[in-house]
Design an enzyme around this catalytic site. Structure first.
Site, PDB file in Angstrom:
ATOM      1  N   ASN A  38      91.094  51.030  49.331  1.00  9.93           N
ATOM      2  CA  ASN A  38      92.065  49.981  49.029  1.00  9.93           C
ATOM      3  C   ASN A  38      92.606  50.160  47.604  1.00  9.93           C
ATOM      4  O   ASN A  38      92.303  51.132  46.920  1.00  9.93           O
ATOM      5  CB  ASN A  38      91.404  48.616  49.225  1.00  9.93           C
ATOM      6  CG  ASN A  38      92.353  47.596  49.831  1.00  9.93           C
ATOM      7  OD1 ASN A  38      93.493  47.472  49.397  1.00  9.93           O
ATOM      8  ND2 ASN A  38      91.865  46.862  50.818  1.00  9.93           N
ATOM      9  N   HIS A  86      79.036  60.996  28.454  1.00  9.46           N
ATOM     10  CA  HIS A  86      78.972  61.518  27.093  1.00  9.46           C
ATOM     11  C   HIS A  86      77.535  61.430  26.596  1.00  9.46           C
ATOM     12  O   HIS A  86      76.764  60.575  27.049  1.00  9.46           O
ATOM     13  CB  HIS A  86      79.896  60.714  26.170  1.00  9.46           C
ATOM     14  CG  HIS A  86      81.313  60.680  26.629  1.00  9.46           C
ATOM     15  ND1 HIS A  86      82.247  61.624  26.258  1.00  9.46           N
ATOM     16  CD2 HIS A  86      81.963  59.823  27.458  1.00  9.46           C
ATOM     17  CE1 HIS A  86      83.409  61.342  26.820  1.00  9.46           C
ATOM     18  NE2 HIS A  86      83.265  60.255  27.559  1.00  9.46           N
ATOM     19  N   ALA A 109      79.812  43.714  46.725  1.00  8.82           N
ATOM     20  CA  ALA A 109      80.861  43.618  45.722  1.00  8.82           C
ATOM     21  C   ALA A 109      80.283  43.365  44.333  1.00  8.82           C
ATOM     22  O   ALA A 109      79.306  42.632  44.172  1.00  8.82           O
ATOM     23  CB  ALA A 109      81.832  42.497  46.087  1.00  8.82           C
ATOM     24  N   LYS A 136      71.576  54.229  40.563  1.00 16.92           N
ATOM     25  CA  LYS A 136      70.457  54.946  41.181  1.00 16.92           C
ATOM     26  C   LYS A 136      70.801  55.194  42.640  1.00 16.92           C
ATOM     27  O   LYS A 136      71.691  54.556  43.218  1.00 16.92           O
ATOM     28  CB  LYS A 136      69.171  54.126  41.074  1.00 16.92           C
ATOM     29  CG  LYS A 136      69.227  52.777  41.777  1.00 16.92           C
ATOM     30  CD  LYS A 136      67.931  52.005  41.568  1.00 16.92           C
ATOM     31  CE  LYS A 136      67.980  50.645  42.264  1.00 16.92           C
ATOM     32  NZ  LYS A 136      66.744  49.871  42.053  1.00 16.92           N
ATOM     33  N   ARG A 163      69.993  46.238  43.289  1.00 15.46           N
ATOM     34  CA  ARG A 163      68.760  45.944  44.009  1.00 15.46           C
ATOM     35  C   ARG A 163      68.940  46.287  45.480  1.00 15.46           C
ATOM     36  O   ARG A 163      69.981  45.978  46.067  1.00 15.46           O
ATOM     37  CB  ARG A 163      68.396  44.462  43.889  1.00 15.46           C
ATOM     38  CG  ARG A 163      68.084  43.999  42.475  1.00 15.46           C
ATOM     39  CD  ARG A 163      67.835  42.501  42.427  1.00 15.46           C
ATOM     40  NE  ARG A 163      69.036  41.750  42.748  1.00 15.46           N
ATOM     41  CZ  ARG A 163      69.203  40.969  43.817  1.00 15.46           C
ATOM     42  NH1 ARG A 163      68.227  40.841  44.695  1.00 15.46           N
ATOM     43  NH2 ARG A 163      70.322  40.313  44.002  1.00 15.46           N
ATOM     44  N   ARG A 203      67.707  44.908  51.702  1.00 17.00           N
ATOM     45  CA  ARG A 203      66.952  45.074  52.944  1.00 17.00           C
ATOM     46  C   ARG A 203      67.547  46.210  53.736  1.00 17.00           C
ATOM     47  O   ARG A 203      68.632  46.727  53.434  1.00 17.00           O
ATOM     48  CB  ARG A 203      66.994  43.788  53.792  1.00 17.00           C
ATOM     49  CG  ARG A 203      68.377  43.379  54.276  1.00 17.00           C
ATOM     50  CD  ARG A 203      68.293  42.173  55.181  1.00 17.00           C
ATOM     51  NE  ARG A 203      69.600  41.718  55.644  1.00 17.00           N
ATOM     52  CZ  ARG A 203      70.241  42.224  56.699  1.00 17.00           C
ATOM     53  NH1 ARG A 203      69.725  43.210  57.394  1.00 17.00           N
ATOM     54  NH2 ARG A 203      71.417  41.712  57.059  1.00 17.00           N
TER      55      ARG A 203
END
Length: 216
Positions: free
Chosen positions: A83, A113, A158, A164, A178, A181
């Site tokens: 989008n 950097h 969102a 990670k 986080r 599930r």
């Protein structure tokens, strides 16, 4: 080894040397044409995008404005959609799978950097590749940082900052990110939170899936 070779090998490099500035200018010129195309000519966008990106599937749909550094370092699979305001700093490879959906204002950064100020002031920077699997949905205003891998079927909520790796089949959200599930078969009947598909749409989906099974 010149600076472009260093960049592509994910080594420290200087972005203004060995033709890299010129390559970014070529990309900017293509993006200018893409981002300023008249709305009545938007049917031309997919072919223009195929001329910017390094590799695409047959179906690719990116809504302008779109911005990137080089273009050729971005590979997307079949049935890709992004989008408005999609931004990719592609100094390293960005590999995106099939059936990926990207909401507005998503940014993918491969560029970075050095942490130490004196080292940063030398002008050296780096790029670390980003990989996104098949059937991934990335929510609006998400930022994906260098070196991240997002597994197949994952959903990124969102406003997330993805610093990670996210395993396959996971819902992940937040800053810091986080893992909420696993996404399972129990999620199939719902299109939004606890709202179930109505009978008409549910039947159409079942018919579509049956047709797909036959064709496979």
């Amino acid at each position: 080894m010149d600076q472009k070779e260093r960049m592509l090998k994910e080594l420290p490099y200087k972005a203004w040397m060995d033709g890299l500035e010129e390559e970014r200018m070529v990309c900017r010129e293509k993006l200018y044409e893409f981002n300023h195309l008249h709305p009545r000519e938007h049917h031309k966008l997919p072919e223009m995008m195929k001329n910017i990106l390094g590799k695409t599937g047959e179906t690719v749909n990116i809504l302008p404005p779109f911005h990137c550094d080089y273009g050729y370092n971005i590979e997307v699979g079949e049935n890709f959609f992004a989008n408005y305001n999609f931004l990719v700093l592609d100094v390293a490879k960005v590999s995106i799978g099939n059936n990926v959906q990207v909401a507005p204002n998503v940014a993918i950064y491969t560029a970075g950097h050095p942490l130490h100020p004196e080292m940063r002031n030398t002008g050296y920077e780096y790029g670390i590749s980003v990989t996104i699997g098949d059937n991934v949905w990335i929510g609006g205003n998400t930022v994906i940082l260098p070196g991240v891998t997002i597994g197949d079927n994952a959903v990124i909520g969102a406003g997330s900052v993805v610093g990670k790796d996210v395993p396959a089949d996971m819902l992940a959200v937040g800053n810091p990110l986080r893992i909420i599930r696993e996404i399972t078969e129990e999620d199939r009947p719902y299109y939004y939170k606890e709202r179930e598909y109505d009978q008409e749409s549910w039947q159409e989906i079942q018919d579509m899936l049956k047709t797909k099974d036959v064709s496979d």
